[in-house]
Write a protein that holds these residues in place. Structure first.
Motif, mmCIF file in Angstrom:
data_model
loop_
_atom_site.group_PDB
_atom_site.id
_atom_site.type_symbol
_atom_site.label_atom_id
_atom_site.label_comp_id
_atom_site.label_asym_id
_atom_site.label_seq_id
_atom_site.Cartn_x
_atom_site.Cartn_y
_atom_site.Cartn_z
ATOM 1 N N SER A 32 0.822 -1.208 0.000
ATOM 2 C CA SER A 32 0.000 0.000 0.000
ATOM 3 C C SER A 32 0.858 1.260 0.000
ATOM 4 N N LEU A 33 0.239 2.365 -0.383
ATOM 5 C CA LEU A 33 0.927 3.652 -0.330
ATOM 6 C C LEU A 33 1.312 3.998 1.101
ATOM 7 N N GLY A 34 0.518 3.569 2.056
ATOM 8 C CA GLY A 34 0.854 3.805 3.459
ATOM 9 C C GLY A 34 2.146 3.133 3.862
ATOM 10 N N VAL A 35 2.354 1.911 3.404
ATOM 11 C CA VAL A 35 3.592 1.189 3.695
ATOM 12 C C VAL A 35 4.758 1.858 2.974
ATOM 13 N N LEU A 36 4.535 2.307 1.741
ATOM 14 C CA LEU A 36 5.593 3.001 1.009
ATOM 15 C C LEU A 36 5.968 4.311 1.698
ATOM 16 N N LYS A 37 4.971 5.032 2.180
ATOM 17 C CA LYS A 37 5.249 6.292 2.880
ATOM 18 C C LYS A 37 6.142 6.041 4.097
ATOM 19 N N ALA A 38 5.810 5.027 4.864
ATOM 20 C CA ALA A 38 6.632 4.703 6.031
ATOM 21 C C ALA A 38 8.008 4.217 5.604
ATOM 22 N N GLY A 39 8.065 3.532 4.463
ATOM 23 C CA GLY A 39 9.317 2.941 4.007
ATOM 24 C C GLY A 39 10.321 3.913 3.443
ATOM 25 N N VAL A 40 9.877 5.109 3.056
ATOM 26 C CA VAL A 40 10.806 6.083 2.489
ATOM 27 C C VAL A 40 11.101 7.229 3.451
ATOM 28 N N GLN A 41 10.516 7.174 4.637
ATOM 29 C CA GLN A 41 10.739 8.234 5.615
ATOM 30 C C GLN A 41 11.811 7.839 6.619
ATOM 31 N N GLY A 42 12.557 8.830 7.046
ATOM 32 C CA GLY A 42 13.541 8.618 8.104
ATOM 33 C C GLY A 42 14.573 7.575 7.746
ATOM 34 N N ASP A 43 14.899 6.749 8.720
ATOM 35 C CA ASP A 43 15.942 5.735 8.547
ATOM 36 C C ASP A 43 15.369 4.329 8.385
ATOM 37 N N SER A 44 14.095 4.242 7.993
ATOM 38 C CA SER A 44 13.476 2.914 7.911
ATOM 39 C C SER A 44 14.129 2.048 6.843
ATOM 40 N N GLY A 45 14.581 2.667 5.739
ATOM 41 C CA GLY A 45 15.362 1.951 4.743
ATOM 42 C C GLY A 45 14.675 0.781 4.107
ATOM 43 N N MET A 46 13.433 0.952 3.651
ATOM 44 C CA MET A 46 12.755 -0.148 2.970
ATOM 45 C C MET A 46 13.449 -0.478 1.652
ATOM 46 N N PHE A 47 14.021 0.556 1.031
ATOM 47 C CA PHE A 47 14.746 0.352 -0.231
ATOM 48 C C PHE A 47 16.208 0.718 -0.042
ATOM 49 N N ASN A 48 17.075 -0.145 -0.529
ATOM 50 C CA ASN A 48 18.515 0.077 -0.424
ATOM 51 C C ASN A 48 19.167 -0.191 -1.785
ATOM 52 N N PRO A 49 19.727 0.861 -2.421
ATOM 53 C CA PRO A 49 19.711 2.259 -1.981
ATOM 54 C C PRO A 49 18.313 2.866 -2.066
ATOM 55 N N PRO A 50 18.128 4.071 -1.491
ATOM 56 C CA PRO A 50 16.806 4.702 -1.509
ATOM 57 C C PRO A 50 16.295 4.918 -2.923
ATOM 58 N N LEU A 51 14.999 5.011 -3.052
ATOM 59 C CA LEU A 51 14.394 5.298 -4.353
ATOM 60 C C LEU A 51 14.796 6.688 -4.815
ATOM 61 N N PRO A 52 14.805 6.922 -6.124
ATOM 62 C CA PRO A 52 15.139 8.262 -6.631
ATOM 63 C C PRO A 52 14.126 9.300 -6.160
ATOM 64 N N CYS A 53 14.541 10.557 -6.189
ATOM 65 C CA CYS A 53 13.734 11.652 -5.635
ATOM 66 C C CYS A 53 12.356 11.755 -6.280
ATOM 67 N N PHE A 54 12.282 11.557 -7.592
ATOM 68 C CA PHE A 54 10.977 11.722 -8.240
ATOM 69 C C PHE A 54 9.961 10.740 -7.677
ATOM 70 N N LYS A 55 10.438 9.561 -7.286
ATOM 71 C CA LYS A 55 9.544 8.540 -6.755
ATOM 72 C C LYS A 55 9.185 8.834 -5.296
ATOM 73 N N THR A 56 10.164 9.167 -4.487
ATOM 74 C CA THR A 56 9.892 9.438 -3.067
ATOM 75 C C THR A 56 9.040 10.690 -2.898
ATOM 76 N N GLN A 57 9.237 11.690 -3.752
ATOM 77 C CA GLN A 57 8.436 12.899 -3.652
ATOM 78 C C GLN A 57 6.976 12.625 -4.016
ATOM 79 N N ALA A 58 6.762 11.792 -5.016
ATOM 80 C CA ALA A 58 5.389 11.418 -5.376
ATOM 81 C C ALA A 58 4.728 10.662 -4.231
ATOM 82 N N ILE A 59 5.469 9.731 -3.633
ATOM 83 C CA ILE A 59 4.944 8.970 -2.499
ATOM 84 C C ILE A 59 4.568 9.905 -1.357
ATOM 85 N N SER A 60 5.411 10.887 -1.089
ATOM 86 C CA SER A 60 5.176 11.815 0.016
ATOM 87 C C SER A 60 4.011 12.762 -0.251
#
Length: 567
Positions: A318-346
């Motif tokens: 879900s988008l809720g899980v993605l939001k939690a996964g790209v915030q702070g130090d949770s590190g769901m993706f390694n390396p982090p997703l590119p900015c265009f993707k994380t900004q859309a999620i946020s």
């Protein structure tokens, strides 16, 4: 030497994930050329679809409606598996919750408003304002027509909101609706007429808030001030009537999964981290991890400490899980997703909507002829800061639009909650819910259940001596609530386009990684991460058929990449 088969892993066994799996597995030649696995963090399949039972009736803890039967793949599957008819009672089997003529509208304190100009005029106003926002309301040549009148109000409301923003920026649905109500009041002038200490204007404001709160449950936006106006015209419904599935929504999921062999779907496999190889880090990561140019580029780390490698991963969380996964130090993706993707999620919105089921039982020591006549109740609350409000009604009930039997004569009632109230509901004990609901109903039905067609007299009916439904010969004995907000596998219900976001962000959600446009200049393996789910569909977000379409889209993307037949 036998060539390695590309391995595809789908994260999530909900509508999107199982649709993708079904499409891939049933494509001619796929089983001989690929390896496929579906990993699901929970103990069941279905995701935000969860058919259950309560009080002897079939209910839906999650998705409830087929939102339009025309062109809906969900409806097509339901027809094919004969899931639309059942001898067993089920939630909304008579479509009662969608039929406004079935509802009895009552204002706090016991004033039945059915048949009054207040309900009819305000409900028409709200519907026309939303029709205009969605591009459905067209002004007619006749300036005296209702359509022209409402179109003028809606148009002026939007323009006024734009002017308030200085002509730039986003307009919210909430500000637009409120501006429309103000213009409506201005066009009508001061009108007399009310009930007791309810003035006409207070009643109109209260009825308007009923429809605002219904819109909150439709969209999952806690506050309509956060809901983007422009996106309303992009959202699409399937044509035709909205219906429920007699044998349960889960039958659709089970049908999709039925073609998959045992063991292909692995339950209890919660992913902790997704390690992938973006083009910018390819060479460095190869050396650090010992990958060669032909190595499997994605590595999944599970919460139980195990790992799994894949060539392609379809992420359907879900988008809720993605939001939690790209915030702070949770590190769901390694390396982090590119900015265009994380900004859309946020930027995109993701809210909480919960359902509350209540079982009524008859007191054994009293006879109650009206036990099965509980109305389809639409509740007009006073504002939470009003000195005239019923103090026994808890704050978390005050944005609940309705309470009704799940079908005619059922002893199971249903109410919907959104936003802060939905989250509060999750934290309450059953005893607190029963007490709060009983006090609320007592405020609206201070006599044994009012029947539609037999309105109460227009005088204040005091409920001060009524403490619970026991006075009416029935009582709430059991409750069942959903907890989509607190569930770590979902962290909410469904997505919406928030102010500051747009349909472009939904498209960005759907873009695979590494980006296809970058493939010409890099040797990084393509389509490592693909994204599906209702929050990745520009026009059908928040729906099960949107999730279905997204799963089909990503399955076809992989098949096209390998030039497979059956696309």
């Amino acid at each position: 030497m036998v060539a390695k088969k590309p391995r595809i892993v789908i994260i999530g066994a909900g509508m999107a994930g199982l649709t993708a799996a079904n499409k891939l597995y049933t494509t001619v030649g796929f089983k001989d050329s690929f390896e496929l696995t579906v990993v699901e963090g929970g103990s069941r399949i279905g995701g935000r679809i969860n058919t259950s039972e309560f009080g002897g009736d079939r209910i839906e803890m999650g998705a409830t409606w087929i939102h339009g039967i025309g062109g809906s793949p969900v409806h097509k599957i339901a027809q094919e598996i004969r899931a639309l008819e059942s001898e067993k009672p089920w939630e909304c089997m008579d479509s009662s919750s969608e039929d406004p003529t079935r509802f009895t509208t009552v204002a706090e304190g016991g004033f039945e408003l059915d048949g009054t100009a207040v309900v009819d005029s305000v409900s028409t106003l709200f519907k026309k304002l939303m029709d205009y926002a969605q591009g459905k309301l067209v002004e007619e040549d006749d300036s005296t027509s209702d359509s022209s009148y409402y179109c003028q109000i809606a148009d002026k409301a939007f323009k006024t909101c734009m002017e308030a923003n200085g002509g730039v920026g986003s307009v919210s649905v909430g500000s637009y609706l409120r501006q429309g109500l103000k213009l409506y009041w201005a066009s009508k002038g001061q009108e007399d007429g009310g009930y007791g200490n309810w003035t006409r204007k207070l009643l109109e404001d209260g009825v308007f808030r009923v429809f605002e709160n219904i819109q909150r449950t439709y969209t999952s936006a806690d506050d309509l001030l956060t809901l983007d106006y422009a996106a309303e015209s992009e959202y699409r419904m399937c044509s035709g009537e909205e219906i429920t599935i007699a044998k349960g929504y889960l039958t659709i999921i089970e049908s999709l999964a039925s073609v998959l062999p045992p063991g292909l779907v692995q339950l209890g496999r919660k992913v902790r981290q997704i390690e992938w190889q973006p083009e910018t880090a390819r060479e460095k990561s190869d050396m650090a991890n010992g990958y060669g140019t032909s190595s499997t580029p994605v590595k999944l780390h599970f919460c139980d400490g195990t790992t799994m490698v894949a060539d392609h991963v379809i992420v359907t969380v879900s988008l809720g899980v993605l939001k939690a996964g790209v915030q702070g130090d949770s590190g769901m993706f390694n390396p982090p997703l590119p900015c265009f993707k994380t900004q859309a999620i946020s930027r995109l919105g993701f809210g909480v909507v919960n359902k509350l089921f209540l079982q009524l039982s008859q007191n054994h020591d009293r006879k109650c002829q009206d036990f099965q006549k509980f109305p389809f109740l639409q509740m007009v609350f006073r504002r939470g800061d009003s000195e005239l409000r019923e103090e026994k009604v808890p704050w978390w009930m005050r944005k609940t639009a309705s309470m009704f039997p799940i079908y005619e004569n059922s002893n199971v009632l249903l109410s919907w909650f959104a936003g802060k109230e939905a989250l509060e509901l999750e934290s309450l004990k059953d005893e607190q819910i029963i007490s709060g609901v009983s006090s609320t109903i007592s405020s609206f039905l201070p006599k044994p259940f009012h029947k539609k067609g037999n309105p109460t007299s227009p005088e204040l009916l005091s409920s001060g001596n009524v403490s619970s439904l026991d006075k009416f010969g029935v009582k709430v004995t059991k409750v069942l609530k959903t907890r989509w907000g607190i569930d770590p596998l979902f962290m909410g219900s469904y997505s919406y386009v928030a102010v500051g976001s747009s349909g472009d962000d939904l498209d960005r959600m759907a873009e695979p990684l590494p980006c296809i446009s970058s493939q010409e200049s890099t040797d990084s393996p393509p389509l490592q991460l693909l994204f599906a789910g209702e929050a990745t569909h520009r026009t059908h977000y928040s729906t099960t058929h949107g999730a279905y379409f997204s799963g089909l889209r990503e399955a076809n993307r992989i098949l096209q990449h390998y030039h497979c037949a059956g696309v």
